[in-house]
Design an enzyme around this catalytic site. Structure first.
Site, PDB file in Angstrom:
ATOM      1  N   LEU A 394       1.144  -0.948   0.138  1.00  0.00           N
ATOM      2  CA  LEU A 394       0.407   0.225   0.130  1.00  0.00           C
ATOM      3  C   LEU A 394       1.121   1.358   0.104  1.00  0.00           C
ATOM      4  O   LEU A 394       2.397   1.399   1.058  1.00  0.00           O
ATOM      5  CB  LEU A 394      -1.083  -0.083   1.158  1.00  0.00           C
ATOM      6  CG  LEU A 394      -1.893  -1.015   1.622  1.00  0.00           C
ATOM      7  CD1 LEU A 394      -2.663  -0.857   2.846  1.00  0.00           C
ATOM      8  CD2 LEU A 394      -3.022  -0.931   0.257  1.00  0.00           C
ATOM      9  N   ASP A 395       0.880   2.487  -0.983  1.00  0.00           N
ATOM     10  CA  ASP A 395       1.010   3.294  -0.612  1.00  0.00           C
ATOM     11  C   ASP A 395       1.353   4.219   1.289  1.00  0.00           C
ATOM     12  O   ASP A 395       0.283   3.871   1.645  1.00  0.00           O
ATOM     13  CB  ASP A 395       0.618   4.636  -1.567  1.00  0.00           C
ATOM     14  CG  ASP A 395       0.994   4.511  -2.618  1.00  0.00           C
ATOM     15  OD1 ASP A 395       1.434   3.014  -3.487  1.00  0.00           O
ATOM     16  OD2 ASP A 395       0.202   4.957  -3.318  1.00  0.00           O
ATOM     17  N   GLN A 396       2.214   4.753   1.207  1.00  0.00           N
ATOM     18  CA  GLN A 396       2.760   5.051   2.311  1.00  0.00           C
ATOM     19  C   GLN A 396       1.445   6.118   2.676  1.00  0.00           C
ATOM     20  O   GLN A 396       1.120   6.080   4.201  1.00  0.00           O
ATOM     21  CB  GLN A 396       4.084   5.708   2.435  1.00  0.00           C
ATOM     22  CG  GLN A 396       4.570   6.291   3.620  1.00  0.00           C
ATOM     23  CD  GLN A 396       5.577   7.346   3.884  1.00  0.00           C
ATOM     24  OE1 GLN A 396       5.899   7.770   2.197  1.00  0.00           O
ATOM     25  NE2 GLN A 396       6.305   7.489   5.086  1.00  0.00           N
ATOM     26  N   THR A 398      -1.246   5.598   1.806  1.00  0.00           N
ATOM     27  CA  THR A 398      -2.833   4.964   2.046  1.00  0.00           C
ATOM     28  C   THR A 398      -3.237   4.280   3.050  1.00  0.00           C
ATOM     29  O   THR A 398      -2.287   3.450   3.377  1.00  0.00           O
ATOM     30  CB  THR A 398      -2.760   4.458   0.515  1.00  0.00           C
ATOM     31  OG1 THR A 398      -2.985   4.660   0.049  1.00  0.00           O
ATOM     32  CG2 THR A 398      -4.496   3.469   0.876  1.00  0.00           C
TER      33      THR A 398
END
Length: 549
Positions: A394-396, A398
């Site tokens: 997951l993106d940082q 998100t």
């Protein structure tokens, strides 16, 4: 500088009271206490990020803060009465000045070497002017001009001689056919003499060139030697001044200990050590009896190679990180940090699923200041684990469900399900605008420019296929709450599919990376659901977590 001039009330930046969400951590400044060995941490919370965004709005209104790109910092502190206040700082100097009203001043020590610094800076300036003079030496331009003129003359002469040689060759052929034997020898000697005269003319021009250019070359060579010596002297003077300043700079921590920068980093200090925001802020708080609660640093002004205006960054690895442990010494270590920050929502002997908070990496990055992550925290917590790996990312920024495997077989089988698009994922987002379409499919190929990572863009020639189903589930004023179901898993897929005009054309709230300007304390994107086949039990596992916004 009076104490009250740099200590700002919260009301200067925000207009609401604290909540539990405001106190959650998106990043941690951390270092080990040099005495106890305890790991000490100071968070970057949603609240302090909101304060920082308010400061950004202030900076945007004053052109002084946009002339040069630099780091700015905010420190939320508690004063002895229990009230909360805000300190702000900038790295280095601002428009050539080190002290500005309302900003934390530089770390003390500069005044101790002020006279030596003034003398050295004057000497460095004199060296600079001499270097400019030597680099602008008139002989350089004269040499370039004359050298070019001689080159042109030689080229013109060569062309002329080439033509005359061709004419002589033709004459020799005609002589063989038409001239009488009696005059043949005389005529050939005349042609040979013309050839010798051409050679003499060329040698004379080269000799003239060398006679004219040699003194200029000698003057330039002498100037270049002086330039090298001056550069070496400048480097030695700069290093000497830096050493003197670092020996004089004295940092204080929350134990009341005062140590010079040179003592803290005896193996050498990069230029600018001690001038960054974090050391300035923490030193000021320690020397004035202020308790640090949260800190945030961000870049403002023209972007550089790896810094983007308005983005938050952690402690720099070379100049700040080595100081953090000392500066935080005296604060109470948080031994329950890992358990409190990692919310495990499912666990068995083969896998673990967690609800990742926004602002935390899924896995560690390459550098020291990007080591904090879900994976590294779980590894510290589960010390008996022989193998633990994140199956996806997951993106940082998100939040939401992240799946990790506890053995290689489970990792391979789950990874295969993700690769073959057998995992059902549902995300929830708030878009910073109104979306009129109720449902649909976004099918746009994405390409990441290697020179501008991790930014993604729609590219129909080079892009990889990326498909997302979407559904508008609510409209809240000027915002739209949307449900995304990605069928592929490209980097920043949902963020680009939302923001690009060929997609929904409305950026996710808080996504400054893709152009959101609305005020927000985080990226409003959350991985709400995850459904997959358990690789060992064969059962369908359907995980859900509540959307935090």
């Amino acid at each position: 500088m009076p104490f009250t001039e740099v200590l700002h009330p919260l009301s200067d930046f925000i207009e609401y009271d604290l909540t539990d969400d405001d106190l959650s951590a998106n990043y941690w400044y951390e270092g080990y206490c040099l005495q106890s060995g305890d790991l000490l941490r100071l968070p970057r919370t949603a609240l302090v990020e909101t304060i920082a965004h308010s400061l950004m709005q202030y900076l945007a209104k004053d052109e002084r803060y946009s002339r040069e790109g630099k780091m700015y910092g905010i420190l939320l502190v508690e004063i002895p009465t229990g009230e909360r206040r805000v300190l702000k700082a900038f790295s280095g100097s601002l428009n050539g000045q080190n002290v500005f009203d309302g900003w934390v001043p530089p770390i003390p020590g500069r005044e101790q070497v002020a006279i030596q610094e003034e003398h050295t800076l004057a000497e460095l300036d004199a060296i600079k002017q001499e270097l400019i003079t030597l680099k602008q030496l008139p002989q350089r331009q004269e040499y370039e001009t004359l050298s070019r003129e001689f080159e042109q003359q030689l080229q013109a002469m060569s062309d002329r001689h080439r033509y005359r040689k061709s004419q002589r060759q033709q004459q020799r052929q005609l002589i063989d056919e038409t001239i009488s034997p009696a005059t043949l020898t005389t005529t050939l000697e005349q042609l040979d003499e013309e050839s010798r005269q051409d050679g003499i003319e060329r040698r004379r021009l080269k000799q003239e060139r060398d006679t004219v250019l040699q003194p200029l070359q000698e003057a330039i060579a002498s100037a270049n030697i002086k330039i090298q010596h001056l550069k070496q002297k400048r480097k030695a003077l700069s290093r000497q001044l830096q050493v003197q300043m670092h020996a004089a700079y004295s940092l204080m921590n929350f134990l009341g200990q005062s140590v010079s920068l040179q003592q803290l980093m005896p193996n050498g200090l990069p230029t600018g050590t001690g001038d960054c925001c974090a050391p300035k802020l923490l030193h000021y708080a320690a020397t004035h009896g202020l308790k640090p609660l949260a800190m945030a640093e961000f870049w403002w002004g023209s972007s550089c190679q790896d810094k983007i205006q308005g983005e938050f960054y952690g402690a720099c690895m070379e100049r700040c990180q080595p100081l953090i442990g000392f500066l935080l010494s005296g604060l109470k270590p948080d031994s329950n940090f890992d358990k409190e920050q990692i919310n495990v929502i499912y666990e068995d002997e083969w896998l673990i699923a967690v609800n990742k908070p926004a602002g935390l990496l899924s896995v560690p990055g390459r550098y020291f200041d990007t080591q904090d992550s879900v994976l590294s925290r779980l590894r510290r917590l589960l010390t008996q684990e022989t193998m633990l790996a994140a199956v996806h990312r997951l993106d940082q920024d998100t939040s939401g469900i992240l799946l990790l495997a506890r053995d290689r077989q489970t990792y391979r089988q789950l990874s295969q399900q993700f690769q073959q698009r057998q995992v059902h994922k549902v995300y929830e987002a708030i878009l910073a605008g109104v979306v009129s379409t109720e449902t649909g499919i976004i099918d746009l190929p994405l390409w990441g420019d290697p020179e501008n990572r991790p930014y993604q863009q729609v590219d129909w020639q080079r892009g990889k296929p990326s498909v997302t189903n979407f559904r508008a589930i609510a409209r809240e004023g000027d915002y739209t709450r949307v449900e995304f179901v990605p069928l592929t898993g490209r980097t920043h897929q949902l963020r680009v599919h939302a923001s690009d005009v060929q997609g929904l054309g409305v950026v996710i709230l808080g996504d400054r990376f893709y152009g959101c300007t609305a005020k927000a304390n985080r990226l409003h994107l959350h991985a709400r659901e995850l459904c997959f086949l358990h690789p060992h039990s064969g059962k369908i596992i359907h995980l859900q977590v509540k959307t935090p916004f």
